[in-house]
Design an enzyme around this catalytic site. Structure first.
Site, PDB file in Angstrom:
ATOM      1  N   SER A  93       0.876  -1.183   0.000  1.00 49.86           N
ATOM      2  CA  SER A  93       0.000   0.000   0.000  1.00 49.86           C
ATOM      3  C   SER A  93       0.905   1.221   0.000  1.00 49.86           C
ATOM      4  CB  SER A  93      -0.842  -0.019   1.284  1.00 49.86           C
ATOM      5  OG  SER A  93      -1.324   1.278   1.584  1.00 49.86           O
ATOM      6  N   TYR A 148      -1.967  -1.299  10.563  1.00 58.51           N
ATOM      7  CA  TYR A 148      -2.009  -1.472   9.101  1.00 58.51           C
ATOM      8  C   TYR A 148      -0.716  -0.928   8.481  1.00 58.51           C
ATOM      9  CZ  TYR A 148      -3.793  -1.057   4.290  1.00 58.51           C
ATOM     10  OH  TYR A 148      -3.977  -1.158   2.929  1.00 58.51           O
TER      11      TYR A 148
HETATM   12  P1  NAD Z   1     -11.308  -6.130  -0.023  1.00 54.05           P
HETATM   13  O1  NAD Z   1     -11.798  -6.004   1.372  1.00 54.05           O
HETATM   14  O2  NAD Z   1     -12.290  -6.164  -1.121  1.00 54.05           O
HETATM   15  O3  NAD Z   1     -10.387  -7.392  -0.194  1.00 54.05           O
HETATM   16  C1  NAD Z   1      -9.705  -8.038   0.823  1.00 54.05           C
HETATM   17  C2  NAD Z   1      -9.855  -9.517   0.569  1.00 54.05           C
HETATM   18  O4  NAD Z   1      -9.073 -10.230   1.521  1.00 54.05           O
HETATM   19  C3  NAD Z   1     -11.310  -9.984   0.748  1.00 54.05           C
HETATM   20  O5  NAD Z   1     -11.658 -10.809  -0.328  1.00 54.05           O
HETATM   21  C4  NAD Z   1     -11.280 -10.766   2.045  1.00 54.05           C
HETATM   22  O6  NAD Z   1     -12.213 -11.828   2.100  1.00 54.05           O
HETATM   23  C5  NAD Z   1      -9.852 -11.286   2.034  1.00 54.05           C
HETATM   24  N1  NAD Z   1      -9.390 -11.652   3.368  1.00 54.05           N
HETATM   25  C6  NAD Z   1      -9.462 -10.936   4.511  1.00 54.05           C
HETATM   26  N2  NAD Z   1      -8.946 -11.642   5.533  1.00 54.05           N
HETATM   27  C7  NAD Z   1      -8.535 -12.825   5.010  1.00 54.05           C
HETATM   28  C8  NAD Z   1      -7.927 -13.965   5.544  1.00 54.05           C
HETATM   29  N3  NAD Z   1      -7.623 -14.050   6.844  1.00 54.05           N
HETATM   30  N4  NAD Z   1      -7.636 -14.998   4.718  1.00 54.05           N
HETATM   31  C9  NAD Z   1      -7.933 -14.943   3.392  1.00 54.05           C
HETATM   32  N5  NAD Z   1      -8.514 -13.866   2.834  1.00 54.05           N
HETATM   33  C10 NAD Z   1      -8.806 -12.837   3.632  1.00 54.05           C
HETATM   34  O7  NAD Z   1     -10.303  -4.911  -0.202  1.00 54.05           O
HETATM   35  P2  NAD Z   1      -9.192  -4.653  -1.315  1.00 54.05           P
HETATM   36  O8  NAD Z   1      -9.105  -3.198  -1.456  1.00 54.05           O
HETATM   37  O9  NAD Z   1      -9.420  -5.483  -2.513  1.00 54.05           O
HETATM   38  O10 NAD Z   1      -7.869  -5.143  -0.567  1.00 54.05           O
HETATM   39  C11 NAD Z   1      -6.958  -6.059  -1.128  1.00 54.05           C
HETATM   40  C12 NAD Z   1      -5.548  -5.723  -0.688  1.00 54.05           C
HETATM   41  O11 NAD Z   1      -5.203  -4.438  -1.242  1.00 54.05           O
HETATM   42  C13 NAD Z   1      -5.339  -5.595   0.812  1.00 54.05           C
HETATM   43  O12 NAD Z   1      -4.091  -6.168   1.150  1.00 54.05           O
HETATM   44  C14 NAD Z   1      -5.314  -4.094   1.041  1.00 54.05           C
HETATM   45  O13 NAD Z   1      -4.568  -3.727   2.174  1.00 54.05           O
HETATM   46  C15 NAD Z   1      -4.632  -3.640  -0.236  1.00 54.05           C
HETATM   47  N6  NAD Z   1      -4.839  -2.234  -0.552  1.00 54.05           N
HETATM   48  C16 NAD Z   1      -6.054  -1.755  -0.958  1.00 54.05           C
HETATM   49  C17 NAD Z   1      -6.188  -0.402  -1.244  1.00 54.05           C
HETATM   50  C18 NAD Z   1      -7.485   0.175  -1.714  1.00 54.05           C
HETATM   51  O14 NAD Z   1      -7.584   1.418  -1.818  1.00 54.05           O
HETATM   52  N7  NAD Z   1      -8.501  -0.592  -2.010  1.00 54.05           N
HETATM   53  C19 NAD Z   1      -5.101   0.455  -1.116  1.00 54.05           C
HETATM   54  C20 NAD Z   1      -3.886  -0.061  -0.707  1.00 54.05           C
HETATM   55  C21 NAD Z   1      -3.760  -1.400  -0.430  1.00 54.05           C
END
Ligand code: NAD
Length: 261
Positions: free
Chosen positions: A145, A158
């Site tokens: 991130s 985080y």
């Molecule tokens: P999201 O909540 O849609 O996706 C997260 C996914 O991880 C979900 O499908 C959830 O079921 C899964 N998950 C959570 N805990 C879990 C576990 N213990 N075991 C297996 N799966 C698990 O959100 P997203 O935005 O798609 O996030 C995905 C990644 O991207 C994360 O690592 C997040 O930190 C990172 N990220 C997202 C953003 C953003 O703006 N969306 C920005 C920076 C980083």
């Protein structure tokens, strides 16, 4: 399209929603064999498998909690048993919750660290061990991130997990470069996924976020997926130990825009 991804076996963790979903779908469009790890939402992963198959790709699903070592091992073994090998490991699953640090419980801390950081450690370790044993010059892609370098009050756990992912990935890149295994991070900024649903549904909060983005738009999951397939492909054969920021310029000191400062 990246021709060399055709037939490659790719595991994507946390793939039933958001970025993981878009990444899995894009690998499917590239004709890779995709292993979709889901945590709780089996229905959504079935939908995704349907979409990938409709587009002419191949995909299977496997349940697993990445914060549990035995589940991560199970996910990787499932990929190998199903498709015979493993070429690309996308450690995407992650969680966040907002808590002022003086109130941050050890439980909350451990939950975020064990999912975001320890999950990626075990996923990388298991994938690399298999690649080493089978002489596979694979690719590990770890979802970090912008908060691997931007501090984030109320999200200390985080930010600590993402900073840890950066150093873990750089260390692994150095350690396994002699074997041709590449390890890189993707660092999204603000992307339109369920993790941000609440924030972006409030127009004032969304406006505040937009002020931090020089390109003045929230990113789409497909824009992160495009970077993931490139990093996994031969086109990125000389890229390891780095982070690709997909953040509309958020890490580029937007407060200095228009000659301020
Ligand atoms: P999201 O909540 O849609 O996706 C997260 C996914 O991880 C979900 O499908 C959830 O079921 C899964 N998950 C959570 N805990 C879990 C576990 N213990 N075991 C297996 N799966 C698990 O959100 P997203 O935005 O798609 O996030 C995905 C990644 O991207 C994360 O690592 C997040 O930190 C990172 N990220 C997202 C953003 C953003 O703006 N969306 C920005 C920076 C980083």
């Amino acid at each position: 399209m990246f021709k060399d991804l055709e037939g490659k076996v790719v595991v994507v963790t946390g793939a039933s929603s958001g970025l993981g979903r878009a990444i899995a779908k894009r690998f499917g469009q590239e004709k890779a064999k995709v292993v979709i790890n889901y945590y709780k939402n089996e229905g959504k992963s079935d939908e995704l498998i349907g979409e990938i198959k409709e587009a002419g790709g191949e995909a299977v699903k496997v349940q697993g909690d990445v914060s549990k070592e035995e589940d991560v091992k199970k996910i990787i073994q499932f990929a190998i048993d199903t498709y015979g090998t493993l070429d690309v490991m996308v450690n995407n699953a992650g969680i966040q919750n907002e808590v002022p640090t003086e109130e941050l419980s050890l439980d909350d801390w451990n939950k975020v660290i064990s999912t975001n950081l320890t999950g990626i450690f075990v996923g990388s370790r298991e994938a690399i061990a298999y690649m080493l044993k089978n002489d596979i010059k694979g690719s590990i892609i770890n979802m970090s991130s912008v908060h691997q370098i931007i501090p984030w009050p109320h999200f200390a756990h985080y930010a600590a997990s993402k900073g840890g992912i950066k150093m873990l990935s750089e260390t692994l890149a150095l350690e396994f470069a002699p074997h041709g295994i590449r390890v890189n991070c993707l660092a999204p900024g603000a992307i339109n996924t369920p993790i941000n649903k609440e924030k972006f549904s409030d127009p004032a909060a969304k406006e505040e976020v937009l002020k931090m983005i020089p390109l003045n738009k929230i990113g789409e999951p497909e824009e992160v997926a495009a970077a993931a397939v490139w990093l996994a492909s031969e086109e990125a054969s000389y890229v390891t130990g780095t982070t690709l920021y997909i953040d509309g310029g958020m890490t580029n000191y937007p407060s200095f825009q228009a000659g301020k400062g």
